[in-house]
Design a protein around this motif. Structure first.
Motif, PDB file in Angstrom:
ATOM      1  N   GLU A 316       0.846  -1.183   0.000  1.00 13.37           N
ATOM      2  CA  GLU A 316       0.000   0.000   0.000  1.00 13.37           C
ATOM      3  C   GLU A 316       0.884   1.236   0.000  1.00 13.37           C
ATOM      4  OE1 GLU A 316      -3.223   0.511  -0.087  1.00 13.37           O
ATOM      5  OE2 GLU A 316      -4.255  -1.323   0.529  1.00 13.37           O
ATOM      6  N   GLN A 317       0.263   2.400   0.126  1.00  9.70           N
ATOM      7  CA  GLN A 317       1.007   3.642   0.155  1.00  9.70           C
ATOM      8  C   GLN A 317       0.613   4.465   1.371  1.00  9.70           C
ATOM      9  OE1 GLN A 317       0.169   5.407  -3.748  1.00  9.70           O
ATOM     10  NE2 GLN A 317       2.256   4.937  -4.367  1.00  9.70           N
ATOM     11  N   GLY A 318       1.630   4.882   2.152  1.00  8.38           N
ATOM     12  CA  GLY A 318       1.441   5.852   3.212  1.00  8.38           C
ATOM     13  C   GLY A 318       0.647   5.364   4.404  1.00  8.38           C
ATOM     14  N   ASN A 340       4.275  -3.149   3.399  1.00  9.45           N
ATOM     15  CA  ASN A 340       5.376  -2.408   2.800  1.00  9.45           C
ATOM     16  C   ASN A 340       4.819  -1.295   1.918  1.00  9.45           C
ATOM     17  OD1 ASN A 340       4.769  -4.849   1.130  1.00  9.45           O
ATOM     18  ND2 ASN A 340       6.107  -3.825  -0.324  1.00  9.45           N
ATOM     19  N   ASP A 341       5.459  -0.131   2.021  1.00 10.38           N
ATOM     20  CA  ASP A 341       4.988   1.077   1.361  1.00 10.38           C
ATOM     21  C   ASP A 341       5.543   1.129  -0.058  1.00 10.38           C
ATOM     22  OD1 ASP A 341       4.270   3.594   0.555  1.00 10.38           O
ATOM     23  OD2 ASP A 341       4.921   4.607   2.386  1.00 10.38           O
ATOM     24  N   ILE A 347      12.781   0.986  -1.705  1.00 17.69           N
ATOM     25  CA  ILE A 347      12.473  -0.307  -1.108  1.00 17.69           C
ATOM     26  C   ILE A 347      11.414  -1.002  -1.964  1.00 17.69           C
ATOM     27  CG2 ILE A 347      13.003   0.401   1.270  1.00 17.69           C
ATOM     28  CD1 ILE A 347       9.968   0.685   1.726  1.00 17.69           C
ATOM     29  N   GLY A 348      11.180  -2.287  -1.658  1.00 17.74           N
ATOM     30  CA  GLY A 348      10.082  -3.005  -2.304  1.00 17.74           C
ATOM     31  C   GLY A 348      10.391  -3.427  -3.718  1.00 17.74           C
ATOM     32  N   PHE A 349       9.484  -3.151  -4.654  1.00 19.06           N
ATOM     33  CA  PHE A 349       9.645  -3.571  -6.045  1.00 19.06           C
ATOM     34  C   PHE A 349      10.962  -3.053  -6.618  1.00 19.06           C
ATOM     35  CE2 PHE A 349       4.751  -3.546  -6.631  1.00 19.06           C
ATOM     36  CZ  PHE A 349       4.683  -4.851  -6.168  1.00 19.06           C
ATOM     37  N   ASP A 350      11.629  -3.913  -7.384  1.00 22.42           N
ATOM     38  CA  ASP A 350      12.859  -3.547  -8.107  1.00 22.42           C
ATOM     39  C   ASP A 350      13.995  -3.140  -7.173  1.00 22.42           C
ATOM     40  OD1 ASP A 350      11.493  -3.935 -10.539  1.00 22.42           O
ATOM     41  OD2 ASP A 350      10.757  -1.872 -10.505  1.00 22.42           O
ATOM     42  N   SER A 351      13.946  -3.537  -5.915  1.00 18.29           N
ATOM     43  CA  SER A 351      14.987  -3.144  -4.966  1.00 18.29           C
ATOM     44  C   SER A 351      15.483  -4.374  -4.218  1.00 18.29           C
ATOM     45  CB  SER A 351      14.434  -2.122  -3.970  1.00 18.29           C
ATOM     46  OG  SER A 351      15.390  -1.829  -2.955  1.00 18.29           O
ATOM     47  N   GLU A 355      11.578  -2.287   3.729  1.00 15.02           N
ATOM     48  CA  GLU A 355      11.263  -1.799   5.071  1.00 15.02           C
ATOM     49  C   GLU A 355       9.805  -2.107   5.301  1.00 15.02           C
ATOM     50  OE1 GLU A 355      12.781   2.023   6.595  1.00 15.02           O
ATOM     51  OE2 GLU A 355      10.666   2.542   6.969  1.00 15.02           O
ATOM     52  N   VAL A 356       9.488  -2.800   6.367  1.00 15.34           N
ATOM     53  CA  VAL A 356       8.121  -3.269   6.561  1.00 15.34           C
ATOM     54  C   VAL A 356       7.666  -3.003   7.981  1.00 15.34           C
ATOM     55  CG1 VAL A 356       8.455  -5.104   4.834  1.00 15.34           C
ATOM     56  CG2 VAL A 356       8.780  -5.622   7.272  1.00 15.34           C
ATOM     57  N   THR A 357       6.368  -3.019   8.150  1.00 13.25           N
ATOM     58  CA  THR A 357       5.756  -2.985   9.472  1.00 13.25           C
ATOM     59  C   THR A 357       5.037  -4.315   9.677  1.00 13.25           C
ATOM     60  OG1 THR A 357       5.446  -0.584   9.396  1.00 13.25           O
ATOM     61  CG2 THR A 357       4.135  -1.816  10.998  1.00 13.25           C
ATOM     62  N   LEU A 358       5.373  -5.005  10.766  1.00 10.03           N
ATOM     63  CA  LEU A 358       4.734  -6.275  11.096  1.00 10.03           C
ATOM     64  C   LEU A 358       3.517  -5.983  11.962  1.00 10.03           C
ATOM     65  CD1 LEU A 358       7.889  -8.421  11.959  1.00 10.03           C
ATOM     66  CD2 LEU A 358       6.804  -8.047   9.742  1.00 10.03           C
ATOM     67  N   VAL A 359       2.348  -6.354  11.464  1.00 10.44           N
ATOM     68  CA  VAL A 359       1.086  -6.056  12.129  1.00 10.44           C
ATOM     69  C   VAL A 359       0.459  -7.363  12.590  1.00 10.44           C
ATOM     70  CG1 VAL A 359      -1.168  -4.952  11.907  1.00 10.44           C
ATOM     71  CG2 VAL A 359       0.784  -4.060  10.611  1.00 10.44           C
ATOM     72  N   SER A 360       0.315  -7.526  13.902  1.00 12.36           N
ATOM     73  CA  SER A 360      -0.349  -8.705  14.458  1.00 12.36           C
ATOM     74  C   SER A 360      -1.352  -8.236  15.506  1.00 12.36           C
ATOM     75  CB  SER A 360       0.664  -9.664  15.093  1.00 12.36           C
ATOM     76  OG  SER A 360       1.174  -9.130  16.303  1.00 12.36           O
ATOM     77  N   ARG A 361      -2.078  -9.150  16.069  1.00 13.02           N
ATOM     78  CA  ARG A 361      -3.050  -8.775  17.096  1.00 13.02           C
ATOM     79  C   ARG A 361      -2.365  -8.366  18.398  1.00 13.02           C
ATOM     80  NH1 ARG A 361      -5.326 -12.477  13.843  1.00 13.02           N
ATOM     81  NH2 ARG A 361      -7.425 -11.996  13.065  1.00 13.02           N
ATOM     82  N   ASP A 362      -1.064  -8.651  18.511  1.00 10.50           N
ATOM     83  CA  ASP A 362      -0.316  -8.244  19.708  1.00 10.50           C
ATOM     84  C   ASP A 362       0.286  -6.853  19.575  1.00 10.50           C
ATOM     85  OD1 ASP A 362      -0.817 -10.747  20.811  1.00 10.50           O
ATOM     86  OD2 ASP A 362       0.968 -11.615  19.878  1.00 10.50           O
ATOM     87  N   GLY A 363       0.183  -6.254  18.391  1.00  4.24           N
ATOM     88  CA  GLY A 363       0.763  -4.932  18.201  1.00  4.24           C
ATOM     89  C   GLY A 363       1.479  -4.831  16.869  1.00  4.24           C
TER      90      GLY A 363
END
Length: 392
Positions: A316-318, A340-341, A347-351, A355-363
Motif C-alpha cells: 500500500e502507500q502511506g 510495505n509502502d 524499497i520493495g519492487f525492483d529493490s 522496510e516493513v511494518t509487522l502487524v499482528s493482534r499483539d501490536g
C-alpha cells in the motif's frame, strides 16, 4: 557432534571487538575449545592477551594453529574490509588463511557504519558469501559508535553464540524444523492474448528470501513461484504458478500446511477474455474488461486450521495504507500482515532492500530498511513466536 567443539574465533578491527570478549567467555563456559585469531586492527581495541586469557589458553607456539581442523569458524565482528577479502579469496593474514583452509561451517557477525553496510560493494560481497553458504547473523539496527542510529550494529554476543551452537548441533531446533511451509513469491501475469499480459513489477526477491530462510531453519518448504526475476533457492520444492488462478489452485491444494506466507503480488483483476493468438496492432482503441480474481489470502483464511500461522503481505502507500492493512487481520483471518509502502522507490519492487511494518493482534513493529534476507529473518522470527503461542 562431540561435546567439546574446536572453534576458531576471528576478531577483526572495529570498536565492536570488545564484544568478542563476551563471545569467548560464553563459548568457553559452554565447555568449548576456543582459538582466538585477532587481527592487528582488532588489537588496537583489545589485546590478544585478553582474548587468550578469556579462552583459558596460552598463545600457541605452533605458527600454524589456524590451519588445523576446526568444527566452526566464527568471525565476530566482521568488518567491511575483511568481508571483501573473504569474498575475493584473499589470504594475507592468519584469519583469511584460516577461512580459505576451513572446511566446516562459517558464521560471521558483520559490524560497520550504516553507510558502509548499505554500499552496493558491501552488499555484493555479502551476497557472494551467502551464495557460498556462509551463515550471516546481523547486523541489527541501533546506536552506532559514531553516535548515529542505523543498521550496522553487531549482533549481541548471546545471539551469536546461540547461532554458533545451532550450527554445531547443540541447540534446540527451530520451531520451524520439520514444519511444512508454503511461500508464494513473484508477480502473477494475466494474459490478454498469446503474448501480452497484465502484470506487476514484483521480482520475487522477498518471497525467495523467506523460502530460503525457512529452509535454513529446518522447514520443508514449497515455493509457489509466479514469474520470478531471481533464481529460486536450492533445497525447496518449486511449483510454477504464473497466473492468479494457478496460484490459487496450488495454494488451496496445500492449505493444510503449518505455515503459509503469501508474499507474491497476486493480480486483483484479470482480463475477462484472453485471445488465443496475438492481436494485430491497429489504430483502433483496445477496450479490455477486467474482472476480479479470487482473493487467495481470504480463501486460505476461510479454510484455515486453528493451529496454522497465516501471513499476508500488503503493498500500500502511506499511513492510510497501514490502516487498511490492520483491517486485514480480521477481514482475511490471518495472523500477521507485513505492510510495505510501495510509494517509496528505495524499497520493495525492483529493490534489494525492504522496510516493513509487522502487524499482528499483539501490536505492530517496524523493521527498518535492510536487505530483503535480513527482513525475511525478522518476519520468520515473528512466525516462530506465533507458532510458539499456538503450542501454548
Amino acid at each position: 557432534m562431540c561435546a567439546v567443539a574446536r572453534i576458531v574465533l576471528g576478531i577483526t578491527g572495529g570498536i565492536a571487538a570488545y564484544k568478542a570478549c563476551e563471545v569467548v567467555r560464553l563459548l568457553v563456559r559452554g565447555g568449548h575449545d576456543v582459538l582466538p585469531l585477532p587481527t592487528r586492527g582488532a588489537e588496537r581495541f583489545v589485546s590478544a592477551e585478553t582474548f587468550f586469557a578469556l579462552a583459558r589458553r596460552e598463545r600457541p607456539a605452533d605458527p600454524y594453529p589456524h590451519l588445523q581442523r576446526a568444527d566452526l569458524l566464527l568471525i565476530a565482528p566482521l568488518t567491511a574490509h575483511t568481508a571483501a577479502r573473504l569474498a575475493h579469496g584473499l589470504a594475507d593474514d592468519v584469519l583469511t588463511e584460516a577461512a580459505l583452509a576451513h572446511r566446516g561451517p562459517l558464521l560471521v557477525a558483520p559490524a560497520m557504519n550504516s553507510a558502509m553496510w548499505e554500499h552496493p560493494a558491501t552488499r555484493a560481497n555479502f551476497e557472494t558469501l551467502r551464495a557460498r553458504s556462509v551463515e550471516i547473523i546481523g547486523p541489527s539496527a541501533g546506536e552506532l559508535a559514531e553516535g548515529e542510529v542505523g543498521w550496522g550494529r553487531m549482533a549481541e554476543p548471546a545471539a551469536i553464540v546461540e547461532r554458533a551452537l545451532a550450527l554445531l548441533g547443540e541447540q534446540a531446533p527451530s520451531t520451524l524444523a520439520g514444519r511444512r511451509v508454503v511461500v508464494t513469491a513473484g508477480g502473477t501475469r494475466e494474459p490478454l492474448d498469446a503474448v501480452r499480459y497484465v502484470g506487476n513489477r514484483s521480482s520475487g526477491r522477498m518471497g525467495v528470501a523467506l523460502a530460503d530462510g525457512a529452509r535454513r531453519r529446518g522447514a520443508a518448504v514449497t515455493l509457489l513461484a509466479a514469474n520470478l526475476g531471481v533464481p529460486a533457492p536450492a533445497g525447496v520444492e518449486v511449483v510454477q504458478t504464473p497466473t492468479a488462478a494457478d496460484l490459487e489452485r496450488e495454494a488451496m491444494a496445500r492449505r493444510d500446511a503449518d505455515v503459509i506466507v503469501m508474499a507474491a503480488a497476486v493480480a486483483d483483476y484479470r482480463p475477462a477474455a484472453a485471445g488465443d493468438g496475438k492481436r494485430a496492432k491497429s489504430a483502433e482503441p483496445w477496450h479490455v474488461e477486467l474482472v476480479p480474481t479470487v482473493d487467495v489470502a481470504r480463501a486460505l483464511g476461510s479454510a484455515r486450521d486453528p493451529s496454522q500461522v497465516l501471513v499476508a503481505f500488503g503493498a500500500e502507500q502511506g499511513p492510510d495504507g497501514l490502516v487498511r492493512k490492520r483491517a486485514m487481520l480480521d477481514d482475511k483471518n490471518v495472523d500477521l500482515v507485513v505492510y510495505n509502502d510501495v510509494g517509496r522507490f528505495d524499497i520493495g519492487f525492483d529493490s534489494d532492500d525492504n522496510e516493513v511494518t509487522l502487524v499482528s493482534r499483539d501490536g505492530e513493529r517496524l523493521v527498518p530498511k535492510a536487505p530483503k534476507p535480513a527482513v525475511a529473518e525478522a518476519v520468520l522470527d515473528e512466525v516462530e513466536r506465533l507458532l510458539a503461542q499456538r503450542r501454548r
